[in-house]
Design a protein around this motif. Structure first.
Motif, PDB file in Angstrom:
ATOM      1  N   ASP A 423       0.819  -1.209   0.000  1.00  0.00           N
ATOM      2  CA  ASP A 423       0.000   0.000   0.000  1.00  0.00           C
ATOM      3  C   ASP A 423       0.856   1.264   0.000  1.00  0.00           C
ATOM      4  O   ASP A 423       0.556   2.231  -0.692  1.00  0.00           O
ATOM      5  CB  ASP A 423      -0.918   0.017   1.229  1.00  0.00           C
ATOM      6  CG  ASP A 423      -1.972  -1.081   1.162  1.00  0.00           C
ATOM      7  OD1 ASP A 423      -2.463  -1.347   0.055  1.00  0.00           O
ATOM      8  OD2 ASP A 423      -2.284  -1.673   2.206  1.00  0.00           O
ATOM      9  N   GLY A 426       4.297   0.345  -3.069  1.00  0.00           N
ATOM     10  CA  GLY A 426       3.977  -0.192  -4.378  1.00  0.00           C
ATOM     11  C   GLY A 426       4.393  -1.632  -4.543  1.00  0.00           C
ATOM     12  O   GLY A 426       4.971  -2.264  -3.647  1.00  0.00           O
ATOM     13  N   LEU A 427       4.135  -2.164  -5.735  1.00  0.00           N
ATOM     14  CA  LEU A 427       4.329  -3.585  -5.998  1.00  0.00           C
ATOM     15  C   LEU A 427       5.808  -3.989  -5.997  1.00  0.00           C
ATOM     16  O   LEU A 427       6.174  -5.034  -5.461  1.00  0.00           O
ATOM     17  CB  LEU A 427       3.685  -3.950  -7.343  1.00  0.00           C
ATOM     18  CG  LEU A 427       3.768  -5.411  -7.767  1.00  0.00           C
ATOM     19  CD1 LEU A 427       3.129  -6.328  -6.728  1.00  0.00           C
ATOM     20  CD2 LEU A 427       3.104  -5.605  -9.130  1.00  0.00           C
ATOM     21  N   ARG A 454       7.993   2.568 -11.333  1.00  0.00           N
ATOM     22  CA  ARG A 454       8.445   3.014 -10.012  1.00  0.00           C
ATOM     23  C   ARG A 454       7.743   4.322  -9.660  1.00  0.00           C
ATOM     24  O   ARG A 454       7.355   5.109 -10.521  1.00  0.00           O
ATOM     25  CB  ARG A 454       9.957   3.238  -9.999  1.00  0.00           C
ATOM     26  CG  ARG A 454      10.751   1.968 -10.245  1.00  0.00           C
ATOM     27  CD  ARG A 454      12.228   2.292 -10.318  1.00  0.00           C
ATOM     28  NE  ARG A 454      13.022   1.093 -10.590  1.00  0.00           N
ATOM     29  CZ  ARG A 454      13.511   0.295  -9.646  1.00  0.00           C
ATOM     30  NH1 ARG A 454      13.281   0.575  -8.381  1.00  0.00           N
ATOM     31  NH2 ARG A 454      14.222  -0.762  -9.952  1.00  0.00           N
ATOM     32  N   ASP A 455       7.615   4.544  -8.394  1.00  0.00           N
ATOM     33  CA  ASP A 455       7.120   5.806  -7.834  1.00  0.00           C
ATOM     34  C   ASP A 455       5.792   6.212  -8.466  1.00  0.00           C
ATOM     35  O   ASP A 455       4.769   5.639  -8.177  1.00  0.00           O
ATOM     36  CB  ASP A 455       8.176   6.914  -8.001  1.00  0.00           C
ATOM     37  CG  ASP A 455       9.466   6.531  -7.296  1.00  0.00           C
ATOM     38  OD1 ASP A 455       9.389   5.812  -6.282  1.00  0.00           O
ATOM     39  OD2 ASP A 455      10.534   6.952  -7.765  1.00  0.00           O
ATOM     40  N   ASP A 456       5.845   7.229  -9.379  1.00  0.00           N
ATOM     41  CA  ASP A 456       4.604   7.770  -9.925  1.00  0.00           C
ATOM     42  C   ASP A 456       3.994   6.874 -10.991  1.00  0.00           C
ATOM     43  O   ASP A 456       2.928   7.178 -11.517  1.00  0.00           O
ATOM     44  CB  ASP A 456       4.844   9.156 -10.517  1.00  0.00           C
ATOM     45  CG  ASP A 456       5.904   9.124 -11.618  1.00  0.00           C
ATOM     46  OD1 ASP A 456       6.602   8.109 -11.734  1.00  0.00           O
ATOM     47  OD2 ASP A 456       6.016  10.124 -12.340  1.00  0.00           O
ATOM     48  N   ARG A 458       2.890   3.667 -10.621  1.00  0.00           N
ATOM     49  CA  ARG A 458       2.329   2.473  -9.986  1.00  0.00           C
ATOM     50  C   ARG A 458       1.156   1.914 -10.777  1.00  0.00           C
ATOM     51  O   ARG A 458       0.471   2.633 -11.518  1.00  0.00           O
ATOM     52  CB  ARG A 458       1.881   2.804  -8.561  1.00  0.00           C
ATOM     53  CG  ARG A 458       3.040   3.043  -7.604  1.00  0.00           C
ATOM     54  CD  ARG A 458       2.562   3.197  -6.184  1.00  0.00           C
ATOM     55  NE  ARG A 458       1.787   2.048  -5.738  1.00  0.00           N
ATOM     56  CZ  ARG A 458       1.335   1.890  -4.493  1.00  0.00           C
ATOM     57  NH1 ARG A 458       1.574   2.822  -3.584  1.00  0.00           N
ATOM     58  NH2 ARG A 458       0.646   0.818  -4.159  1.00  0.00           N
ATOM     59  N   GLU A 464      -2.102  -4.658  -8.554  1.00  0.00           N
ATOM     60  CA  GLU A 464      -0.936  -4.893  -7.700  1.00  0.00           C
ATOM     61  C   GLU A 464      -1.209  -6.021  -6.701  1.00  0.00           C
ATOM     62  O   GLU A 464      -0.357  -6.885  -6.480  1.00  0.00           O
ATOM     63  CB  GLU A 464      -0.576  -3.605  -6.956  1.00  0.00           C
ATOM     64  CG  GLU A 464       0.039  -2.536  -7.845  1.00  0.00           C
ATOM     65  CD  GLU A 464       0.581  -1.355  -7.066  1.00  0.00           C
ATOM     66  OE1 GLU A 464       1.445  -0.638  -7.612  1.00  0.00           O
ATOM     67  OE2 GLU A 464       0.154  -1.149  -5.906  1.00  0.00           O
TER      68      GLU A 464
END
Length: 555
Positions: A423, A426-427, A454-456, A458, A464
């Motif tokens: 949560d 991320g995955l 990554r990051d933004d 997701r 996920e």
């Protein structure tokens, strides 16, 4: 105008008419041109064309020119082929009379009929057989002459060829339309048949049925009512309607119930009365006609497919439409029954998998947490009876160790249920943590290949979770059943899909006695199908098992 000039004009007119008639394929237009041309060539005031019935004994149709509508109404019924008209049917040869009344076969005229004296009748022969007769009366300026007869005979020959062409074209056109309808029916039925083998989602199957059924019979609207207990539920619709939710029709003593019980299609002109509910309730605009076809599978009615108002031609449906939609409904009923069976089986397996998961957590809590808490209780109970401070401190230290261990156990359980990293981060971090933890606790050699945003960048939360649970369950199966040393985990989110691979070098499928598909595999398959993806479990090379899944990035 001299006779030679008049004859030349008539000859040119006949050639023009012949070319015009042979280029026209609409039978009604051909007949209209023949009548007008006959009047023009001969100067007749009235012209008529009688078409024989199949037995060639009387007139089946009688077309006229020169008689207005008011006179038609005054005359009444059109002639059937008696008197002079009957003579031409019996003896198909040209007949020219100066006065109709002088002929012994003349029957006279009914009240209101215009006065007619001069007469010219010429048969129209198609392939040597009488097809009809051309009648002309009341030539302007005198009696019909031999030249008039010859011109009309030529016109009748042209007409015979043109009529035959138009009839053949109409037959071919009708057969083409029939073939097109048959092909559409085959395509629609084949689509539903493919749905039986490839589509198991009931809502998608119903949507496919109403859309294909509507196109098949060219209906304005089509709906499906599915039987649920003692009611019919509006399950799907296509066309101009907006399908409302939660609409049901009671079966008890309802007209639609009678249609389902008889299990035969029915064409109706009173849709509202025969269905037994206001059409507006079903989201259907006012309809003048409907075709109700029961969906019957192995002798059991599953519901009804109802089409409203044809978009082309007459608004009512034909017998061909009925037969076409009945054949289509047979395949549709099979698709609906299959989808409902799969849906029920999927629900049963899902419930069973959920129950197995609950048993697993209950076992984990009982075998580890409860036993650990029981041990802690024993330690604390013993400590409470100690008078020695040092001994009590040692007991409390031991109890703290127990509490710490149980906190770690509970944290591990919570992480398995829903890792916080999934949560929060991320995955990619969640999978990395899962693989490292599994390698540390089991000694497995895990080769990872994770290509994820990554990051933004997701993925969707549901996706996920699905990917994480898929990898987690596959690893759990490897640890419990595979006796493996090495595992490859590959997750790539590229090209509009997420591809997942978990492959081990263990004993392979079926190597464990008594091991079946298990609820772990059922759970994985359920998750992947709910995500709109595909799952395959198959042998790996040179040994072991591999789990492959492909999920769409966008639902």
């Amino acid at each position: 105008m001299s006779d030679d000039v008049h004859d030349d004009h008539r000859l040119v007119r006949l050639i023009e008419v012949g070319r015009s008639l042979l280029s026209e394929l609409d039978l009604d237009i051909v007949l209209d041109r023949v009548l007008e041309t006959a009047r023009d060539l001969t100067g007749a005031r009235y012209a008529a064309l009688g078409i024989l019935d199949e037995r060639r004994r009387e007139l089946a149709q009688f077309l006229t020119r020169g008689v207005d509508e008011e006179t038609h109404r005054a005359i009444g019924d059109l002639p059937r082929g008696r008197g002079i008209l009957g003579l031409l049917i019996e003896e198909p040869y040209p007949l020219r009379l100066a006065d109709l009344g002088d002929h012994p076969r003349s029957y006279g005229f009914p009240p209101g009929h215009p006065e007619m004296r001069g007469f010219l009748g010429v048969p129209i022969l198609i392939r040597g057989e009488a097809w009809g007769n051309l009648y002309l009366t009341e030539k302007a300026g005198g009696d019909f002459e031999q030249e008039d007869e010859e011109a009309v005979v030529v016109l009748a020959d042209w007409a015979a060829i043109a009529i035959e062409n138009a009839r053949l074209y109409r037959t071919v056109d009708a057969r083409r339309a029939e073939l097109e309808r048959a092909v559409r029916g085959f395509e629609a039925t084949a689509t539903i048949a493919r749905a039986v083998g490839g589509e198991t989602n009931l809502d998608r199957v119903l949507e496919l049925i109403v859309k294909r059924g509507r196109a098949l019979v060219e209906a304005r609207d089509v709906i499906i009512l599915l039987l649920e207990g003692d009611e019919l539920r509006l399950a799907a619709g296509a066309g101009s309607l907006a399908v409302p939710d939660g609409v049901t029709v009671a079966l008890a003593d309802s007209p639609i119930g009678a249609v389902l019980r008889q299990r035969h299609a029915e064409r109706i002109a009173d849709p509202e009365g025969r269905i037994g509910v206001r059409l507006a309730t079903l989201g259907v605009p006012d309809a003048e006609a409907a075709l109700i076809v029961p969906l019957v599978y192995r002798g059991t009615a599953l519901g009804a497919l109802i089409a409203f108002d044809r978009l082309t031609g007459e608004v009512g449906f034909s017998r061909d439409d009925e037969h076409l939609l009945e054949a289509f409904a047979a395949s549709a009923a099979t698709a609906v029954a299959t989808a409902k069976t799969v849906e029920a089986d999927r629900l049963r397996k899902s419930i069973a998998a959920a129950e197995a998961e609950r048993r697993r957590w209950a076992r984990e809590l009982h075998d580890e947490t409860l036993q650990g808490l029981g041990g802690l209780k024993v330690v604390l109970s013993g400590a409470s009876r100690l008078d020695d401070v040092e001994a009590m401190r040692r007991a409390i230290g031991e109890a703290i160790g127990h509490v710490t261990a149980e906190i770690e156990n509970l944290r591990a359980l919570i992480t398995e249920l829903r890792p916080a990293a999934l949560d929060q981060l991320g995955l990619l971090p969640a999978l990395t943590s899962l693989l490292q933890r599994t390698a540390d606790t089991t000694g497995l050699e895990i080769d990872r290949d994770l290509v994820l945003p990554r990051d933004d960048g997701r993925l969707a939360p549901e996706l996920e979770t699905t990917v994480y649970r898929l990898v987690q369950e596959a690893l759990t199966n490897v640890v419990k059943h595979a006796d493996a040393h090495r595992v490859v985990v590959r997750v790539h989110a590229v090209g509009g899909h997420v591809d997942v691979l978990v492959a081990d070098d263990g004993r392979g499928l079926g190597a464990t006695p008594g091991a079946g598909p298990g609820f772990g595999l059922v759970g994985m398959r359920e998750r992947v199908e709910l995500g709109g993806g595909e799952l395959r479990v198959e042998p790996a090379e040179p040994r072991g098992t591999q789990v492959r899944a492909r999920l769409p990035l966008a639902g």
